[in-house]
Design a protein around this motif. Structure first.
Motif, mmCIF file in Angstrom:
data_model
loop_
_atom_site.group_PDB
_atom_site.id
_atom_site.type_symbol
_atom_site.label_atom_id
_atom_site.label_comp_id
_atom_site.label_asym_id
_atom_site.label_seq_id
_atom_site.Cartn_x
_atom_site.Cartn_y
_atom_site.Cartn_z
ATOM 1 N N ILE B 20 0.815 -1.224 0.000
ATOM 2 C CA ILE B 20 0.000 0.000 0.000
ATOM 3 C C ILE B 20 0.846 1.271 0.000
ATOM 4 C CG2 ILE B 20 -1.912 -1.085 1.264
ATOM 5 C CD1 ILE B 20 -0.893 0.813 3.661
ATOM 6 N N TRP B 21 2.174 1.141 0.127
ATOM 7 C CA TRP B 21 2.995 2.335 0.317
ATOM 8 C C TRP B 21 3.086 3.199 -0.944
ATOM 9 C CZ3 TRP B 21 6.597 -1.803 2.548
ATOM 10 C CH2 TRP B 21 6.227 -2.075 3.877
ATOM 11 N N CYS B 22 3.217 4.499 -0.740
ATOM 12 C CA CYS B 22 3.346 5.453 -1.843
ATOM 13 C C CYS B 22 4.687 5.236 -2.544
ATOM 14 C CB CYS B 22 3.356 6.891 -1.334
ATOM 15 S SG CYS B 22 1.996 7.322 -0.268
ATOM 16 N N PRO B 23 4.774 5.630 -3.802
ATOM 17 C CA PRO B 23 6.079 5.617 -4.461
ATOM 18 C C PRO B 23 7.039 6.524 -3.674
ATOM 19 C CG PRO B 23 4.319 6.096 -6.024
ATOM 20 C CD PRO B 23 3.693 6.119 -4.658
ATOM 21 N N GLY B 24 8.227 6.030 -3.432
ATOM 22 C CA GLY B 24 9.220 6.846 -2.725
ATOM 23 C C GLY B 24 9.180 6.718 -1.222
ATOM 24 N N CYS B 25 8.204 5.993 -0.683
ATOM 25 C CA CYS B 25 8.121 5.799 0.773
ATOM 26 C C CYS B 25 9.341 5.008 1.240
ATOM 27 C CB CYS B 25 6.849 5.038 1.121
ATOM 28 S SG CYS B 25 6.725 4.668 2.887
ATOM 29 N N GLY B 26 9.873 5.369 2.390
ATOM 30 C CA GLY B 26 11.068 4.681 2.885
ATOM 31 C C GLY B 26 10.794 3.307 3.489
ATOM 32 N N HIS B 27 9.525 2.996 3.757
ATOM 33 C CA HIS B 27 9.214 1.776 4.502
ATOM 34 C C HIS B 27 9.668 0.500 3.788
ATOM 35 C CE1 HIS B 27 7.427 4.342 7.287
ATOM 36 N NE2 HIS B 27 6.147 4.169 7.035
ATOM 37 N N GLY B 28 9.626 0.520 2.466
ATOM 38 C CA GLY B 28 10.052 -0.657 1.704
ATOM 39 C C GLY B 28 11.524 -0.975 1.939
ATOM 40 N N GLY B 55 -0.883 1.854 11.162
ATOM 41 C CA GLY B 55 -0.162 2.923 10.485
ATOM 42 C C GLY B 55 0.446 2.366 9.212
ATOM 43 N N CYS B 56 1.035 3.239 8.405
ATOM 44 C CA CYS B 56 1.650 2.769 7.154
ATOM 45 C C CYS B 56 2.699 1.708 7.452
ATOM 46 C CB CYS B 56 2.301 3.927 6.405
ATOM 47 S SG CYS B 56 1.139 5.204 5.892
ATOM 48 N N SER B 57 3.573 2.011 8.403
ATOM 49 C CA SER B 57 4.680 1.106 8.715
ATOM 50 C C SER B 57 4.175 -0.241 9.224
ATOM 51 C CB SER B 57 5.562 1.740 9.778
ATOM 52 O OG SER B 57 4.763 2.117 10.875
ATOM 53 N N ASN B 125 10.818 5.978 11.897
ATOM 54 C CA ASN B 125 10.534 7.368 12.220
ATOM 55 C C ASN B 125 10.500 8.244 10.970
ATOM 56 O OD1 ASN B 125 10.398 9.929 13.212
ATOM 57 N ND2 ASN B 125 12.352 9.870 14.322
ATOM 58 N N ASN B 126 9.294 8.607 10.546
ATOM 59 C CA ASN B 126 9.168 9.563 9.427
ATOM 60 C C ASN B 126 8.566 10.882 9.906
ATOM 61 O OD1 ASN B 126 6.513 8.861 9.761
ATOM 62 N ND2 ASN B 126 6.373 7.661 7.886
ATOM 63 N N ARG B 127 8.449 11.015 11.210
ATOM 64 C CA ARG B 127 8.070 12.264 11.870
ATOM 65 C C ARG B 127 6.683 12.761 11.482
ATOM 66 N NH1 ARG B 127 13.353 15.985 11.180
ATOM 67 N NH2 ARG B 127 12.734 16.784 13.205
ATOM 68 N N TYR B 129 2.205 11.352 10.948
ATOM 69 C CA TYR B 129 1.183 10.314 10.771
ATOM 70 C C TYR B 129 0.856 10.263 9.278
ATOM 71 C CZ TYR B 129 0.315 10.141 15.809
ATOM 72 O OH TYR B 129 0.437 9.980 17.164
ATOM 73 N N GLY B 130 1.295 9.213 8.619
ATOM 74 C CA GLY B 130 1.069 9.095 7.182
ATOM 75 C C GLY B 130 -0.310 8.565 6.852
ATOM 76 N N MET B 131 -0.701 7.480 7.538
ATOM 77 C CA MET B 131 -1.948 6.780 7.215
ATOM 78 C C MET B 131 -3.160 7.692 7.278
ATOM 79 S SD MET B 131 -3.042 3.762 6.383
ATOM 80 C CE MET B 131 -2.421 2.189 6.974
ATOM 81 N N GLN B 204 11.699 8.196 5.089
ATOM 82 C CA GLN B 204 10.977 9.362 4.582
ATOM 83 C C GLN B 204 9.522 9.072 4.236
ATOM 84 O OE1 GLN B 204 13.272 7.728 2.878
ATOM 85 N NE2 GLN B 204 12.525 7.329 0.810
ATOM 86 N N CYS B 205 8.716 10.086 4.491
ATOM 87 C CA CYS B 205 7.338 10.112 4.007
ATOM 88 C C CYS B 205 7.277 11.304 3.060
ATOM 89 C CB CYS B 205 6.362 10.300 5.161
ATOM 90 S SG CYS B 205 4.667 10.630 4.621
ATOM 91 N N PRO B 206 7.602 11.085 1.796
ATOM 92 C CA PRO B 206 7.595 12.216 0.865
ATOM 93 C C PRO B 206 6.187 12.772 0.664
ATOM 94 C CG PRO B 206 8.002 10.140 -0.308
ATOM 95 C CD PRO B 206 8.011 9.820 1.158
ATOM 96 N N THR B 207 5.200 11.886 0.782
ATOM 97 C CA THR B 207 3.821 12.290 0.494
ATOM 98 C C THR B 207 3.329 13.386 1.441
ATOM 99 O OG1 THR B 207 3.412 10.065 -0.297
ATOM 100 C CG2 THR B 207 1.468 11.395 0.189
ATOM 101 N N TYR B 208 3.613 13.226 2.712
ATOM 102 C CA TYR B 208 3.103 14.224 3.660
ATOM 103 C C TYR B 208 4.206 15.068 4.301
ATOM 104 C CZ TYR B 208 -1.310 11.959 2.927
ATOM 105 O OH TYR B 208 -2.436 11.465 2.335
ATOM 106 N N TYR B 209 5.113 14.416 5.010
ATOM 107 C CA TYR B 209 6.122 15.212 5.709
ATOM 108 C C TYR B 209 6.963 16.005 4.708
ATOM 109 C CZ TYR B 209 9.610 16.729 9.009
ATOM 110 O OH TYR B 209 10.415 17.511 9.779
HETATM 111 S S1 SF4 Z 1 1.820 8.287 3.489
HETATM 112 FE FE1 SF4 Z 1 3.993 8.541 3.868
HETATM 113 S S2 SF4 Z 1 4.486 6.871 5.284
HETATM 114 FE FE2 SF4 Z 1 2.528 6.376 4.378
HETATM 115 S S3 SF4 Z 1 3.023 5.100 2.632
HETATM 116 FE FE3 SF4 Z 1 2.877 7.192 1.876
HETATM 117 S S4 SF4 Z 1 4.965 7.943 1.979
HETATM 118 FE FE4 SF4 Z 1 4.887 6.124 3.222
#
Ligand code: SF4
Lengths: 383, 274
Positions: B20-28, B55-57, B125-127, B129-131, B204-209
């Motif tokens: 489910i993670w966004c492109p560029g999310c660090g969780h992968g 949460g995303c993670s 830690n992406n500082r 709440y992404g979800m 990183q959470c590029p989408t939000y943070y």
């Molecule tokens: S919202 Fe942020 S933390 Fe969640 S999947 Fe997208 S980039 Fe990753």
């Protein structure tokens, strides 16, 4: 010869004895009046049989810990009272959703909030049913004496395993703290239900959430052959999250039906002098003691009165209550709250207008005299 | 050590993908490092229970072919405590987001550390709440933008490493998703450590943070992890004390592990039984 099977103990200890008899392996808890003796005794008893006890940092953590321990194949329990029971609700709902067998004892005190910690109440009856969010079903058992506390505790563990569900043991402060005799049954006297484990061999697909024909879901312990997912999200037969409308509605129906459709199997009750009863007292927990006392006393004076003592509060045994009350002139529900089970009784019986409440909400045990006043009013004799 | 070369397919559940993670999310990247660590340690997948919250993670738990327990928000460590204490032979790994671990789950975090129960807690830690769409977390720090801080945050942040240390964690480390190999090596040590281990991984959470705080895209954010961090006690630190330190801060094998200690209680209780 000294018989170790006869004890003179508190209700909370009777609950512990029942849990031990049922095969408890793991307890997690947090101190709270008036249930603390349950955890104190298990802290002492569990390691003696190689079981595990942990005092967690709060009530939520205790609930989480027992769910985790259940998944490794253990019989688990936690114990609490109102404020702690409130805190446990989210994780309790998780156990409903993920179908994790576990037992939660709630020794009721007066509420809301901190309420009346050292005094009796039966105010959590509806919370037990609806405390966690979302549609779901729950099993809740109660008892009015220590022999029955023992018995319903064993049954609570049995039902948790049979239906893969949290089961609440709903005691009250009087039962929890009162001392009375308990005779511990011999092994085998009360059947003990073991964890139903899957027979699916390693390497063959195991579907953790695909019910068998009889509706039961065999489990696989964490650490055993099958690796699967457990989640609080709606999920398919693999345990994978799924929000397909069909999957969602089927799962929700399953969660409710597996309990509501077995109301007769789950239903436990006792009856006293009901056969010709014109007046029926319906009660449960410590209130039932006063109800039985009063009925016995009135019988001696020729009044046709009987008692229906509920031990299964949820799922509510509507059909049984209706049948028992069919010939009664009046039904008096005796409980220590503003009227919780009475709503269910009114819904169940043919003539709800003949259902009356005898209650007490001041932290004192309802007395036979309290019930007598209501009875006399109904009889038109004045108070 | 296993001889077989690493193949991620041996460790994931294809049924669960795409993730489910966004492109560029660090969780992968965290997931990749974790699976490589497990592989290099030669662990049996049947011995691992991965427990997460919400949460995303936390979605990591479903993707991996271990026993997986996806629980409720903030409470993963409590469920993992039950798993571990009831069956100490299992390896317990708990990936958590920063809000999951240290806001709603903060109490469980410090108490698990205090007990020194053998669980590996990974704080991704992406500082933010992404979800739920970009609200500030207790690790955002002050002066940051978030949907719940349109005028900038005034909340201070926790230092995960200092918090874990003072709560009694016996293994404490930090790395970033830019340093994927270092991450893997630290995770190997953390998983092997007999006690409560905390690994903070900056991700990183590029989408939000990133977007809210104008930190650029995923690549620019990862570049940031390279330039803003340094190894513990490095020379660079003397020049720039503001750099975030990476590496192993605590590795203490003296403190008794909780399940082991409880085994002693069982021995005592069994002896004392009349
Ligand atoms: S919202 Fe942020 S933390 Fe969640 S999947 Fe997208 S980039 Fe990753």
């Amino acid at each position: 010869m000294k018989d170790n099977n006869i004890k003179f103990i508190q209700g909370n200890e009777a609950c512990v004895e029942g849990a031990i008899y049922a095969g408890i392996d793991f307890f997690a808890g947090y101190p709270i009046t008036p249930s603390t003796e349950i955890m104190e005794h298990l802290a002492y008893r569990l390691p003696q049989k190689g079981g595990k006890f942990i005092q967690m940092e709060d009530e939520i953590a205790s609930m989480g810990a027992i769910i985790g321990a259940s998944l490794t194949g253990n019989k688990v329990m936690t114990a609490t009272s109102g404020p702690g029971f409130s805190l446990k609700q989210e994780a309790l709902g998780y156990a409903c959703m993920a179908e994790i067998p576990c037992v939660i004892a709630n020794v009721q005190r007066g509420g809301p909030s901190t309420g009346n910690p050292t005094h009796v109440s039966q105010g959590d009856v509806n919370q037990v049913r609806w405390g966690t969010h979302g549609d779901h079903a729950i099993i809740a058992l109660t008892a009015s004496n220590h022999q029955d506390v023992f018995k319903i505790t064993v049954e609570a563990f049995n039902m948790a395993e049979t239906y893969r569900t949290p089961v609440v043991i709903l005691l009250d402060e009087v039962i929890g703290h009162m001392r009375e005799k308990l005779v511990i049954p011999k092994p085998g006297e009360i059947p003990v239900v073991a964890r139903l484990r899957t027979s699916v061999k390693k390497g063959v697909d195991y579907h953790p959430y695909l019910p068998r024909e009889d509706g039961r879901l065999p489990m696989s312990d964490f650490g055993a052959a099958h690796k699967y997912n457990v989640t609080g999200l709606f999920h398919d037969m693999w345990g994978f999250p799924n929000n397909d409308p069909r999957v969602v509605s089927e799962l929700l129906r399953h969660l409710v039906d597996k309990i509501e459709n077995n109301v007769n199997e789950i239903n436990m009750y006792k009856e006293y002098w009901l056969d010709d009863a014109e007046y029926i007292l319906i009660s449960y927990g410590s209130s039932a003691r006063s109800a039985i006392h009063l009925a016995k006393n009135r019988r001696a004076r020729g009044i046709k009165i009987g008692v229906l003592e509920l031990q299964t509060l949820w799922p509510f045994p509507s059909e049984m209550v209706r049948e028992k009350c069919v010939n009664a002139k009046s039904v008096i529900v005796v409980e220590m709250n503003m009227g919780q089970i009475i709503t269910q009784v009114k819904n169940a019986v043919d003539n709800p207008r003949n259902v009356f409440l005898a209650n007490r909400i001041d932290g004192e045990l309802i007395s036979p005299t309290d019930i007598k006043s209501i009875l006399r009013m109904i009889q038109g004799k004045g108070v | 050590m296993t001889e077989k070369p690493f193949n991620f397919k041996d460790y994931i559940r294809p049924r669960f993908f795409p993730h489910i993670w966004c492109p560029g999310c660090g969780h992968g990247i965290v997931l990749g490092s974790l699976l490589r660590a497990v592989h290099e340690l030669g662990l049996n997948k049947n011995e691992i229970v991965i427990t997460s919250g919400i949460g995303c993670s936390s979605r990591i738990s479903g993707y991996v072919d271990f026993h997986s327990l996806h629980t409720i928000h903030g409470r993963a460590l409590t469920f993992a405590t039950g798993v571990k204490l009831s069956k100490p032979g299992l390896k317990a790994i708990v990936p958590m987001g920063d809000g999951d671990a240290l806001a709603i789950g903060g109490n469980h975090f410090i108490h698990a550390a205090r007990r020194n129960i053998d669980i590996t807690a990974i704080v991704m830690n992406n500082r933010i709440y992404g979800m739920t769409g970009g609200q500030f977390s207790p690790l955002s720090g002050s002066g940051k933008k978030a949907t719940t801080a349109p005028y900038l945050t005034i909340d201070r942040d926790f230092d995960v490493v200092e918090l874990a240390k003072s709560a009694g964690a016996t293994f404490v480390a930090r790395s970033t998703v830019f340093h994927a190999n270092e991450c893997k090596d630290i995770l190997k040590k953390a998983i092997s450590h007999k006690g409560f281990s905390v690994v903070e991984i900056l991700t990183q959470c590029p989408t939000y943070y990133g977007r809210k705080n104008k930190e650029g895209d995923a690549i620019q954010m990862m570049e940031g992890y390279k330039t803003n961090t340094t190894r513990i006690g490095s020379k660079k630190l003397e020049k720039n004390p503001n750099l975030i330190q990476r590496g192993i801060f605590v590795e203490n094998t003296e403190v008794p592990e909780y399940c082991k200690a409880y085994d002693e209680i069982i021995k005592t209780a069994m002896k004392g039984k009349a």
